[in-house]
Design a protein around this motif. Structure first.
Motif, PDB file in Angstrom:
ATOM      1  N   ASN A 134     -10.869   1.787 -16.413  1.00  0.00           N
ATOM      2  CA  ASN A 134      -9.434   2.053 -16.553  1.00  0.00           C
ATOM      3  C   ASN A 134      -8.930   1.998 -17.988  1.00  0.00           C
ATOM      4  OD1 ASN A 134      -8.892   2.501 -13.853  1.00  0.00           O
ATOM      5  ND2 ASN A 134      -8.598   0.330 -13.416  1.00  0.00           N
ATOM      6  N   PHE A 144      -6.187  -6.336  -2.338  1.00  0.00           N
ATOM      7  CA  PHE A 144      -6.743  -6.255  -3.691  1.00  0.00           C
ATOM      8  C   PHE A 144      -6.640  -4.839  -4.271  1.00  0.00           C
ATOM      9  CE2 PHE A 144     -10.276  -5.872  -6.749  1.00  0.00           C
ATOM     10  CZ  PHE A 144      -9.985  -6.931  -7.582  1.00  0.00           C
ATOM     11  N   LEU A 145      -6.480  -3.861  -3.382  1.00  0.00           N
ATOM     12  CA  LEU A 145      -6.568  -2.460  -3.830  1.00  0.00           C
ATOM     13  C   LEU A 145      -5.718  -2.090  -5.055  1.00  0.00           C
ATOM     14  CD1 LEU A 145      -6.989  -0.281  -0.625  1.00  0.00           C
ATOM     15  CD2 LEU A 145      -8.643  -0.805  -2.425  1.00  0.00           C
ATOM     16  N   PRO A 146      -4.465  -2.556  -5.138  1.00  0.00           N
ATOM     17  CA  PRO A 146      -3.690  -2.148  -6.320  1.00  0.00           C
ATOM     18  C   PRO A 146      -4.373  -2.512  -7.637  1.00  0.00           C
ATOM     19  CG  PRO A 146      -2.247  -3.168  -4.711  1.00  0.00           C
ATOM     20  CD  PRO A 146      -3.666  -3.348  -4.203  1.00  0.00           C
ATOM     21  N   HIS A 147      -5.219  -3.537  -7.591  1.00  0.00           N
ATOM     22  CA  HIS A 147      -5.826  -3.990  -8.837  1.00  0.00           C
ATOM     23  C   HIS A 147      -6.822  -2.983  -9.417  1.00  0.00           C
ATOM     24  CE1 HIS A 147      -6.388  -7.031 -11.846  1.00  0.00           C
ATOM     25  NE2 HIS A 147      -7.698  -6.967 -11.720  1.00  0.00           N
ATOM     26  N   VAL A 148      -7.268  -2.021  -8.601  1.00  0.00           N
ATOM     27  CA  VAL A 148      -8.229  -1.058  -9.146  1.00  0.00           C
ATOM     28  C   VAL A 148      -7.534   0.091  -9.872  1.00  0.00           C
ATOM     29  CG1 VAL A 148      -9.852  -1.566  -7.284  1.00  0.00           C
ATOM     30  CG2 VAL A 148      -8.420   0.462  -7.139  1.00  0.00           C
ATOM     31  N   VAL A 149      -6.207   0.155  -9.786  1.00  0.00           N
ATOM     32  CA  VAL A 149      -5.497   1.251 -10.451  1.00  0.00           C
ATOM     33  C   VAL A 149      -5.216   0.853 -11.896  1.00  0.00           C
ATOM     34  CG1 VAL A 149      -3.493   2.756 -10.329  1.00  0.00           C
ATOM     35  CG2 VAL A 149      -4.408   1.750  -8.250  1.00  0.00           C
ATOM     36  N   SER A 150      -5.414   1.782 -12.810  1.00  0.00           N
ATOM     37  CA  SER A 150      -5.178   1.435 -14.206  1.00  0.00           C
ATOM     38  C   SER A 150      -3.678   1.288 -14.467  1.00  0.00           C
ATOM     39  CB  SER A 150      -5.776   2.490 -15.131  1.00  0.00           C
ATOM     40  OG  SER A 150      -4.871   3.542 -15.318  1.00  0.00           O
ATOM     41  N   VAL A 161     -13.956   3.370  -8.054  1.00  0.00           N
ATOM     42  CA  VAL A 161     -13.798   1.920  -8.194  1.00  0.00           C
ATOM     43  C   VAL A 161     -13.466   1.283  -6.855  1.00  0.00           C
ATOM     44  CG1 VAL A 161     -13.421   0.984 -10.454  1.00  0.00           C
ATOM     45  CG2 VAL A 161     -11.796   2.612  -9.577  1.00  0.00           C
ATOM     46  N   PHE A 189      -9.612   6.825  -9.257  1.00  0.00           N
ATOM     47  CA  PHE A 189      -9.795   5.473  -8.736  1.00  0.00           C
ATOM     48  C   PHE A 189     -10.658   5.359  -7.486  1.00  0.00           C
ATOM     49  CE2 PHE A 189      -6.921   5.413  -5.267  1.00  0.00           C
ATOM     50  CZ  PHE A 189      -5.658   5.808  -5.638  1.00  0.00           C
ATOM     51  N   VAL A 221      -1.535   4.379 -15.114  1.00  0.00           N
ATOM     52  CA  VAL A 221      -1.226   5.126 -13.889  1.00  0.00           C
ATOM     53  C   VAL A 221      -0.172   4.380 -13.071  1.00  0.00           C
ATOM     54  CG1 VAL A 221      -2.193   5.879 -11.693  1.00  0.00           C
ATOM     55  CG2 VAL A 221      -3.439   6.309 -13.804  1.00  0.00           C
ATOM     56  N   PHE A 275       0.269   3.898  -2.585  1.00  0.00           N
ATOM     57  CA  PHE A 275      -0.953   4.682  -2.422  1.00  0.00           C
ATOM     58  C   PHE A 275      -0.712   5.865  -1.484  1.00  0.00           C
ATOM     59  CE2 PHE A 275      -2.900   0.711  -3.785  1.00  0.00           C
ATOM     60  CZ  PHE A 275      -3.832   1.173  -4.681  1.00  0.00           C
ATOM     61  N   LEU A 310     -14.301  -2.568 -13.883  1.00  0.00           N
ATOM     62  CA  LEU A 310     -12.899  -2.190 -13.649  1.00  0.00           C
ATOM     63  C   LEU A 310     -12.155  -1.972 -14.954  1.00  0.00           C
ATOM     64  CD1 LEU A 310     -11.245  -4.339 -10.832  1.00  0.00           C
ATOM     65  CD2 LEU A 310     -11.264  -1.867 -11.074  1.00  0.00           C
ATOM     66  N   TYR A 369     -15.693  -1.602  -5.271  1.00  0.00           N
ATOM     67  CA  TYR A 369     -15.130  -2.869  -4.851  1.00  0.00           C
ATOM     68  C   TYR A 369     -15.443  -3.155  -3.382  1.00  0.00           C
ATOM     69  CZ  TYR A 369     -11.876  -6.320  -3.221  1.00  0.00           C
ATOM     70  OH  TYR A 369     -11.343  -7.412  -2.615  1.00  0.00           O
ATOM     71  N   TRP A 426       2.379  -5.994  -9.279  1.00  0.00           N
ATOM     72  CA  TRP A 426       1.773  -5.319  -8.122  1.00  0.00           C
ATOM     73  C   TRP A 426       0.301  -5.022  -8.429  1.00  0.00           C
ATOM     74  CZ3 TRP A 426       0.048  -0.035  -7.908  1.00  0.00           C
ATOM     75  CH2 TRP A 426      -0.272   0.421  -6.620  1.00  0.00           C
ATOM     76  N   LEU A 435       0.801  -1.226   0.000  1.00  0.00           N
ATOM     77  CA  LEU A 435       0.000   0.000   0.000  1.00  0.00           C
ATOM     78  C   LEU A 435       0.837   1.281   0.000  1.00  0.00           C
ATOM     79  CD1 LEU A 435      -3.018  -0.897   2.305  1.00  0.00           C
ATOM     80  CD2 LEU A 435      -2.762  -1.176  -0.143  1.00  0.00           C
ATOM     81  N   THR A 468      -5.624  11.324 -10.587  1.00  0.00           N
ATOM     82  CA  THR A 468      -5.550   9.870 -10.467  1.00  0.00           C
ATOM     83  C   THR A 468      -6.354   9.392  -9.261  1.00  0.00           C
ATOM     84  OG1 THR A 468      -3.357   9.878 -11.430  1.00  0.00           O
ATOM     85  CG2 THR A 468      -3.976   7.937 -10.174  1.00  0.00           C
TER      86      THR A 468
END
Lengths: 276, 427, 294
Positions: free
Chosen positions: A208, C112-118, A254, A251, C121, A26, A204, A258, C170, A23, A247
């Motif tokens: 994206n 799972f969160l990284p999977h929502v980023v395109s 989504v 996101f 990006v 992020f 998703l 989720y 990732w 993470l 960005t």
């Protein structure tokens, strides 16, 4: 569940370490999105912003025209998800439970589509959309995305329906139900998790999607969010604070989707993708 | 009260304008001119300038609305071609040009020939004569673009750092190398480049080619009349390797893009960087004090003539072949190339462009731009990136990363570019 | 009328059921794919140019193109890395969180969160993480006194594919993890209990109960990862453009360059055909191999 003899908290604590690394990007992105362009340009990566610049978000929204982009993206996702379900559920059902003439061959032709990368077909696809007058329209991009998503959608729905006992369908037939009734009244309610899984996956990938919209959506008023982010970058300079805040804006929806559906979603994957 | 007055006046003028539009709509059917560009419209300063230009043009052409389309890409990545082909495409385009890119859209008949307009509409006189001659040469006499800006690429340095360390601005390549060594000893990165995903590597190499082989030979090479494997060109490739071995360039700079490289320069961790006038815009964003910036052409070897920056046509106007209102598009270019608009743009605070015509008495917004404009007056050399076809550009930029990263020797690197140049030359 | 053996009725209604999907799929995926096949035998250049039939010349040109060989090799590396890194991380995290009760949902959601980023990006973010001078990664290594581990993540030709693949994995591992979580839920708990009574340790239980129990899901995940890996594009495109000196060029990025930068549509189409054929061959071969193990 597998061997729940491991103690909960030590394992959870141990897992927090990889979670932190997973993470960390992020956290960095959120922090950067609140910095000034100058801080991003010169500062060390770990530094905290001097002042939290929430106006970056306002600027991204206003300058980038995000209002329109978000609406377009939502329409795009709604069209793709709706249409994907509407065509993949019956097709999946037919492949799983009906006598389709040449069914197996057709099914493999559909599966072929799974292996075709979008880069391989983008130019002919552009010509098809152009011939149909669908260039630069959300309808056009959505149809193309549905077309690309159909192989996976059908595969998933077919697997799910194959897991449903034939007896259920036979019983309904004896009661005089046709295939449409069986699908709508009996199977779809049971299929909720698989449908949710398909909804999340196609939402998703549509939300994206960048490559196809780049080629198909020409004018600003028809463009979607990922293209909006490109507006902040030009040949020799990029406005990073807007790219970052944009960005995050792009996101968040989504992430929320989720989080709201994740429990059912996992169930759907179990039943949809794995059985059959 | 004042606020109210302003609001009332705005409302009144709004009504008036609306009435005028209605009235004129009778006379001239409403037209929308769709324009691809400009870039950086998200910058408030730039947006202000272009909105004024738009408003002024609309005032002069009643019934016309100008609509800007923010570019999603360039000719190099196909975005421009896709846009023109669609029915919703632009009438007029402002995009990255250079013969390689213009050739792509001209050969595909996506843009209109403008040679006649140059004659009839007097565009010919709105360009530096040497530039007009260069354009005439490129497509056997036909012209498909009107240059909006020239790129002028040279070495940027920090005046304050130079003074502080007691360094002199180098006059020869050897002096520059000695200065690189000094900079390294002082704990600075002597020279920084950002070749990862853009043309910054080309800026470095184009200048090295020019000082090693001379301007004319580079011109022949980019025109396909002299091979890239020419000893003089191979020698310039060897110079990249030498710079790395000397510690003037670092191998890991291969991982930098222009922004990351600029960051090293703007934080004064690096002493020199190759860039053009557009770098002022990056500098403003990074909060770098432009009064401290210096610009000089890379000094040539003795006997190679005068030291010049490299460059070429960076951005151009083109008219879409699909446009149904060619005349309006040409009128827009008429307006843009007028002395009045050129001066307005050139003196604007956001400006970093070197304009394609002489603008006498022009006072640029920053001293560094004046230095750059002055250095362009003597003419500019070739920045190969904008003169060679797409496949050659790709081989060229990859070869430069290979040279900086120590992956390939000078001869093989140039041979790789030559393969693509020959492929492009085939009909 | 409606009987269980109504084959004819089935045939009619099955057309109605499958028709719409086939129409959209045919128009927007299958037909363009076939058109690409046709283009691969022409000398097409731009979007609207005239094209002449040239037979297999494009394939011949590809065979003679030194870059193609390198690109194939690198695509294979990329593919294996994606399966190992993304698939491996998915499996590891799934197994780890499967034995959690109260925090299970939290970890499942968070991982799972990284999977929502395109992916585009992801490329932008990770390029900054890998920046040799200002990047998060080298900065962190310095901060932890691990300066000797600082590497040229994107500049070292031997490392660049790995580095970009980590970024891409990732983003990708989340969906595989969920699939494995789902698969683990289907394993009968009594098998673990029986194994434990037999004195099996953690590893033995994993080896003899978990792995066989995940057979189905593993097949599915690997197939999916192989296809996704072969389609890898956006992160490379954003982060390295295939560099330095072609060392991260993949089939997909080279196709896009051929088509748009080189204006060699025919050759690009030929490479597309190669890519699709490879994708099919790998998928079929993998599934054959799996079947043969049964």
């Amino acid at each position: 569940m597998s061997a729940r003899r491991v103690r909960e908290w030590p394992l959870a604590a141990g897992l927090s370490v990889p979670l932190f690394f997973v993470l960390a990007p992020f956290v960095w992105l959120l922090l950067s999105s609140l910095k000034s362009e100058m801080e991003i340009a010169v500062a060390a990566p770990f530094s905290m912003p001097d002042r939290l610049l929430f106006e970056n978000y306002l600027d991204a929204w206003n300058i980038g025209g995000f209002g329109e982009l978000v609406v377009n993206s939502l329409v795009n996702v709604a069209l793709v998800v709706g249409l994907t379900l509407a065509v993949c559920a019956p097709a999946g059902y037919a492949f799983a439970k009906m006598q389709v003439p040449g069914g197996e061959a057709i099914f493999y032709v559909v599966l072929l589509g799974l292996t075709v990368p979008i880069q391989a077909i983008v130019i002919p696809l552009y010509k098809v959309l152009s011939a149909l007058g669908l260039l630069n329209t959300l309808a056009g991009i959505s149809l193309a995305q549905v077309g690309n998503g159909i192989p996976f959608g059908i595969f998933m729905m077919r697997s799910f329906f194959r897991g449903i006992p034939d007896e259920l369908i036979e019983a309904a037939k004896i009661d005089g139900a046709g295939h449409a009734t069986i699908l709508l009244r009996i199977l779809l309610p049971v299929a909720k998790p698989a449908i949710l899984a398909l909804v999340v996956i196609s939402a998703l990938s549509t939300w994206n999607d960048f490559f196809l919209p780049l080629v198909v959506l020409i004018s600003p008023e028809s463009q979607t969010l990922p293209l909006g982010l490109v507006r902040f970058a030009s040949t020799y300079s990029t406005e990073h604070r807007l790219v970052f805040s944009g960005t995050v804006v792009s996101f968040l929806p989504v992430v929320v989707l989720y989080m709201l559906t994740q429990r059912r979603f996992t169930e759907g994957l179990t039943q949809g993708a794995l059985k059959g | 009260m004042l606020k109210f007055m302003t609001a009332a006046r705005a409302a009144a003028s709004g009504l008036l304008a609306a009435a005028m539009v209605l009235f004129l709509a009778e006379a001239a059917a409403a037209q929308t001119l769709r324009m691809w560009g400009p870039e950086q419209l998200n910058d408030p300063e730039i947006a202000k300038l272009w909105n004024e230009i738009k408003a002024d043009f609309e005032k002069r052409n009643p019934g016309v609305t100008v609509q800007y389309m923010q570019p999603t890409g360039t000719i190099s990545n196909g975005a421009v071609q896709a846009a023109i082909q669609s029915d919703a495409g632009p009438d007029v385009l402002l995009t990255n040009s250079g013969i390689g890119r213009v050739g792509v859209v001209a050969n595909a008949k996506l843009v209109q020939p403008l040679g006649a307009a140059y004659e009839k509409r007097g565009w010919k006189d709105r360009l530096h004569p040497w530039l007009y001659a260069e354009l005439k040469r490129q497509f056997d006499g036909e012209i498909y673009e009107f240059p909006d800006g020239l790129d002028v690429i040279g070495l940027w340095y920090h005046k304050d750092v130079m003074t502080q360390k007691g360094w002199q601005v180098p006059q020869t390549y050897a002096q520059l190398l000695a200065l690189f060594d000094e900079a390294r000893k002082a704990g600075l990165q002597p020279l920084v480049v950002g070749p990862r995903n853009n043309a910054s590597g080309g800026h470095l190499f184009g200048n090295l080619m020019q000082v090693t082989a001379g301007r004319d030979k580079v011109g022949e090479v980019v025109a396909g009349k002299r091979p890239w494997t020419d000893p003089a060109i191979v020698a310039s490739a060897q110079r990249v390797i030498d710079l790395v071995e000397r510690g003037a360039l670092a191998k890991d700079m291969v991982a930098l893009d222009l922004d990351a490289a600029a960051r090293l320069f703007f934080t004064k961790r690096a002493a020199f960087m190759f860039a053009g006038p557009w770098f002022t815009s990056n500098a403003r964003r990074a909060g770098y004090d432009l009064d401290k910036a210096g610009f000089m052409p890379l000094p040539v070897d003795p006997g190679q003539g005068e030291s010049l920056p490299t460059g070429g046509v960076g951005w151009s106007w083109m008219v879409s072949a699909k446009s149904k209102q060619t005349d309006l598009a040409l009128r827009w270019i008429d307006y843009i190339v007028s002395q009045e608009v050129m001066v307005k743009r050139a003196t604007h605070a956001s400006n970093w462009m070197v304009f394609p015509q002489a603008l006498p008495g022009l006072q640029p917004s920053t001293p560094i731009l004046k230095t750059i404009f002055d250095s362009a007056n003597k003419g500019v050399g070739y920045n190969p990136s904008v003169y060679i076809p797409g496949n050659v550009v790709e081989a060229y930029l990859q070869a430069i990363t290979g040279l900086v990263g120590g992956q390939v020797n000078a001869k093989d690197a140039m041979a790789g570019i030559q393969v693509q140049a020959e492929r492009a030359a085939r009909p | 009328m409606r009987t269980t053996t109504g084959t004819k009725a089935d045939a009619v209604s099955s057309i109605l059921f499958i028709g719409p999907a086939l129409l959209i799929y045919g128009l927007f995926t299958l037909f363009p794919a076939l058109d690409t096949l046709r283009l691969s035998a022409t000398d097409a250049t731009g979007l609207n140019s005239q094209a002449n039939f040239v037979g297999l010349a494009n394939f011949g040109a590809l065979a003679a193109d030194a870059t193609v060989g390198r690109v194939l090799l690198q695509t294979a590396q990329w593919l294996v890395l994606h399966v190992v890194l993304a698939g491996g991380a998915g499996l590891a995290f799934a197994v780890a969180i499967a034995s959690l009760a109260r925090t299970h949902v939290f970890f499942r959601t968070a991982f799972f969160l990284p999977h929502v980023v395109s992916l585009a990006v992801v490329g932008v973010i990770w390029a900054k993480i890998y920046d040799p001078y200002f990047g998060l990664l080298n900065g962190a290594l310095d901060a932890f006194g691990l300066g000797m581990l600082k590497l040229g993540w994107l500049s070292d030709p031997a490392l660049v594919i790995f580095s970009v693949n980590v970024a891409s994995s990732w983003q990708g591992f989340g969906i595989y993890m969920l699939l494995f979580v789902a698969g683990l839920q289907n394993i009968d708990n009594s098998l673990y209990e029986a194994a434990e009574i037999d004195g099996a340790g953690v590893w033995q239980r994993f080896r003899h109960v978990t792995i066989p129990g995940l057979r189905e899901v593993m097949t599915f995940v690997v197939s999916l990862a192989l296809i996704n890996g072969l389609k890898g594009f956006a992160t490379i495109w954003v982060m390295t453009q295939g560099g330095p000196f072609y060392r991260s060029e993949l089939l997909t990025t080279y196709i896009v360059k051929l088509a748009f930068q080189f204006q060699e549509q025919g050759r690009a189409a030929a490479l597309c055909v190669v890519l699709c054929a490879l994708a099919m061959a790998i998928t079929v071969a993998f599934n054959r191999w799996r079947e043969s193990l049964r």
